[in-house]
Write a protein that holds these residues in place. Structure first.
Motif, PDB file in Angstrom:
ATOM      1  N   ALA A  94      48.737  35.362  86.286  1.00 38.74           N
ATOM      2  CA  ALA A  94      49.435  36.521  85.718  1.00 38.74           C
ATOM      3  C   ALA A  94      50.455  37.102  86.690  1.00 38.74           C
ATOM      4  N   ALA A  95      50.129  37.111  87.967  1.00 37.07           N
ATOM      5  CA  ALA A  95      51.052  37.681  88.954  1.00 37.07           C
ATOM      6  C   ALA A  95      52.346  36.889  89.038  1.00 37.07           C
ATOM      7  N   MET A  96      52.284  35.601  88.696  1.00 33.68           N
ATOM      8  CA  MET A  96      53.481  34.749  88.740  1.00 33.68           C
ATOM      9  C   MET A  96      54.298  34.838  87.454  1.00 33.68           C
ATOM     10  N   ALA A  97      53.717  35.430  86.410  1.00 26.31           N
ATOM     11  CA  ALA A  97      54.385  35.506  85.115  1.00 26.31           C
ATOM     12  C   ALA A  97      55.335  36.702  85.069  1.00 26.31           C
ATOM     13  N   THR A  98      56.285  36.734  85.979  1.00 30.59           N
ATOM     14  CA  THR A  98      57.263  37.813  86.006  1.00 30.59           C
ATOM     15  C   THR A  98      58.254  37.646  84.857  1.00 30.59           C
ATOM     16  N   PRO A  99      58.916  38.700  84.458  1.00 29.69           N
ATOM     17  CA  PRO A  99      59.924  38.556  83.398  1.00 29.69           C
ATOM     18  C   PRO A  99      60.977  37.508  83.732  1.00 29.69           C
ATOM     19  N   GLU A 100      61.357  37.445  84.993  1.00 31.58           N
ATOM     20  CA  GLU A 100      62.378  36.474  85.400  1.00 31.58           C
ATOM     21  C   GLU A 100      61.864  35.039  85.254  1.00 31.58           C
ATOM     22  N   ARG A 101      60.614  34.809  85.676  1.00 34.55           N
ATOM     23  CA  ARG A 101      60.033  33.467  85.588  1.00 34.55           C
ATOM     24  C   ARG A 101      59.816  33.064  84.141  1.00 34.55           C
ATOM     25  N   LEU A 102      59.369  33.990  83.326  1.00 35.86           N
ATOM     26  CA  LEU A 102      59.170  33.686  81.916  1.00 35.86           C
ATOM     27  C   LEU A 102      60.499  33.385  81.234  1.00 35.86           C
ATOM     28  N   ALA A 103      61.539  34.112  81.583  1.00 36.58           N
ATOM     29  CA  ALA A 103      62.856  33.863  81.003  1.00 36.58           C
ATOM     30  C   ALA A 103      63.394  32.505  81.444  1.00 36.58           C
ATOM     31  N   GLU A 104      63.188  32.184  82.716  1.00 29.88           N
ATOM     32  CA  GLU A 104      63.651  30.905  83.243  1.00 29.88           C
ATOM     33  C   GLU A 104      62.958  29.735  82.545  1.00 29.88           C
ATOM     34  N   THR A 105      61.639  29.821  82.395  1.00 27.71           N
ATOM     35  CA  THR A 105      60.908  28.724  81.771  1.00 27.71           C
ATOM     36  C   THR A 105      61.217  28.629  80.279  1.00 27.71           C
ATOM     37  N   LEU A 106      61.474  29.762  79.629  1.00 29.84           N
ATOM     38  CA  LEU A 106      61.842  29.728  78.215  1.00 29.84           C
ATOM     39  C   LEU A 106      63.187  29.035  78.025  1.00 29.84           C
ATOM     40  N   ALA A 107      64.143  29.385  78.871  1.00 33.60           N
ATOM     41  CA  ALA A 107      65.474  28.777  78.752  1.00 33.60           C
ATOM     42  C   ALA A 107      65.422  27.282  79.059  1.00 33.60           C
ATOM     43  N   GLY A 108      64.724  26.916  80.136  1.00 34.27           N
ATOM     44  CA  GLY A 108      64.628  25.504  80.498  1.00 34.27           C
ATOM     45  C   GLY A 108      63.882  24.692  79.457  1.00 34.27           C
ATOM     46  N   GLY A 109      62.812  25.263  78.911  1.00 31.65           N
ATOM     47  CA  GLY A 109      62.060  24.568  77.878  1.00 31.65           C
ATOM     48  C   GLY A 109      62.871  24.370  76.615  1.00 31.65           C
ATOM     49  N   ASN A 110      63.649  25.380  76.245  1.00 27.91           N
ATOM     50  CA  ASN A 110      64.491  25.241  75.060  1.00 27.91           C
ATOM     51  C   ASN A 110      65.582  24.189  75.266  1.00 27.91           C
ATOM     52  N   ARG A 111      66.087  24.070  76.476  1.00 33.26           N
ATOM     53  CA  ARG A 111      67.058  22.999  76.756  1.00 33.26           C
ATOM     54  C   ARG A 111      66.405  21.635  76.542  1.00 33.26           C
ATOM     55  N   ALA A 112      65.176  21.480  77.069  1.00 34.83           N
ATOM     56  CA  ALA A 112      64.467  20.204  76.925  1.00 34.83           C
ATOM     57  C   ALA A 112      64.162  19.904  75.469  1.00 34.83           C
ATOM     58  N   LEU A 113      63.713  20.900  74.727  1.00 37.75           N
ATOM     59  CA  LEU A 113      63.428  20.705  73.307  1.00 37.75           C
ATOM     60  C   LEU A 113      64.694  20.373  72.528  1.00 37.75           C
ATOM     61  N   GLY A 114      65.817  20.933  72.958  1.00 36.91           N
ATOM     62  CA  GLY A 114      67.086  20.607  72.327  1.00 36.91           C
ATOM     63  C   GLY A 114      67.487  19.162  72.543  1.00 36.91           C
ATOM     64  N   VAL A 115      67.253  18.649  73.740  1.00 40.09           N
ATOM     65  CA  VAL A 115      67.521  17.231  74.007  1.00 40.09           C
ATOM     66  C   VAL A 115      66.635  16.357  73.127  1.00 40.09           C
TER      67      VAL A 115
END
Length: 206
Positions: free
Chosen positions: A119-140
Motif C-alpha cells: 500500500a505504501a508503494m501505491a502512490t497516486p503517481e505510481r498508480l497513474a504510471e502503471t495505468l498509462a503503461g498498461g493501457n499502452r501495452a493493451l493497445g498494442v
C-alpha cells in the motif's frame, strides 16, 4: 515427475501450471512465496539464487527459472511452439514484450492494489504510471488481435499463455477491458482452448 515451485496467487507462477494443464503434463506443485520470505531461505536460494518463483525442477534434478523460459522448455515439440524459425521468433518477440512492456505495468498495478503490504508503494503517481503503461501495452495487443485470433498468429502459443496470465486479471487492477474488444474476445478464445484451468488450480496429488 517434474516439480513446479510457485505461489498460487502469482500470474507468473500460473503460466507454467496453465500450460501443463493444457498439455496434460503431470507435475507436483510446491507452494512457496516471496511474500512470506520462503524464497529467501538458504534451501531455496541453493535452487534459485535469484530468489524468485516459479522454479521448475526436472526429474533428474536439473533446475530452470524465469516463467517464460520454463514455458519455452515445456512447449518444445508441442502445438504451443511453432516448428519454423520465424514463427518461433514471433513468439519470442511477444514473450519479451510481455516481460518488458506488459508485466511491469499490468502485473505491478495488480500487485499494488491486491497486497496490503504494498500500500505504501501505491502512490497516486505510481498508480497513474502503471495505468498509462498498461493501457499502452493493451493497445498494442488490441492492434495485433484485431488482425489475428491469437497473439502470434493463427494458433495458440506460449505467447498467449504468458500474456493471458495477467491480462485476465487486468480489470481487477483497474483497467477497462471494455475499451479493448479484440483483447476481450482473445481472452475467451484462450479460455475455450482445451485443458484450461483457473489461476489457483493445482493438480490432484498422485
Amino acid at each position: 515427475m517434474i516439480t513446479l515451485y510457485g505461489s498460487l496467487d502469482s500470474g507468473n507462477c500460473y503460466k507454467p501450471r496453465l500450460l501443463a494443464a493444457k498439455l496434460g503434463l503431470p507435475f507436483r506443485h510446491v507452494e512457496i512465496s516471496s511474500r512470506d520470505g520462503s524464497t529467501r531461505t538458504d534451501a531455496f536460494l541453493a535452487r534459485n539464487p535469484n530468489g524468485k518463483v516459479p522454479l521448475l525442477e526436472l526429474e533428474d534434478g536439473r533446475l530452470l527459472w524465469e516463467s517464460n523460459a520454463i514455458l519455452l522448455y515445456m512447449a518444445e515439440g508441442t502445438r504451443f511452439l511453432p516448428s519454423d524459425r520465424y514463427g518461433r521468433g514471433v513468439v519470442h518477440q511477444w514473450l519479451f514484450f510481455e516481460q518488458y512492456s506488459h508485466e511491469p505495468y499490468v502485473a505491478v498495478r495488480r500487485a499494488l492494489v491486491r497486497y496490503p503490504e504494498r500500500a505504501a508503494m501505491a502512490t497516486p503517481e505510481r498508480l497513474a504510471e502503471t495505468l498509462a503503461g498498461g493501457n499502452r501495452a493493451l493497445g498494442v495487443m488490441e492492434t495485433q488481435l484485431a488482425k489475428a485470433p491469437f497473439i502470434a498468429g493463427r494458433s495458440i502459443t506460449v505467447a498467449d499463455i504468458a500474456l493471458f496470465a495477467y491480462t485476465q486479471d487486468a480489470e481487477y487492477a483497474g483497467f477497462d477491458l471494455g475499451s479493448y474488444p479484440a483483447v476481450t474476445a482473445w481472452l475467451d478464445r484462450v479460455r475455450a482452448d482445451p485443458g484450461h484451468v483457473q489461476l489457483e488450480w493445482t493438480p490432484p496429488e498422485l
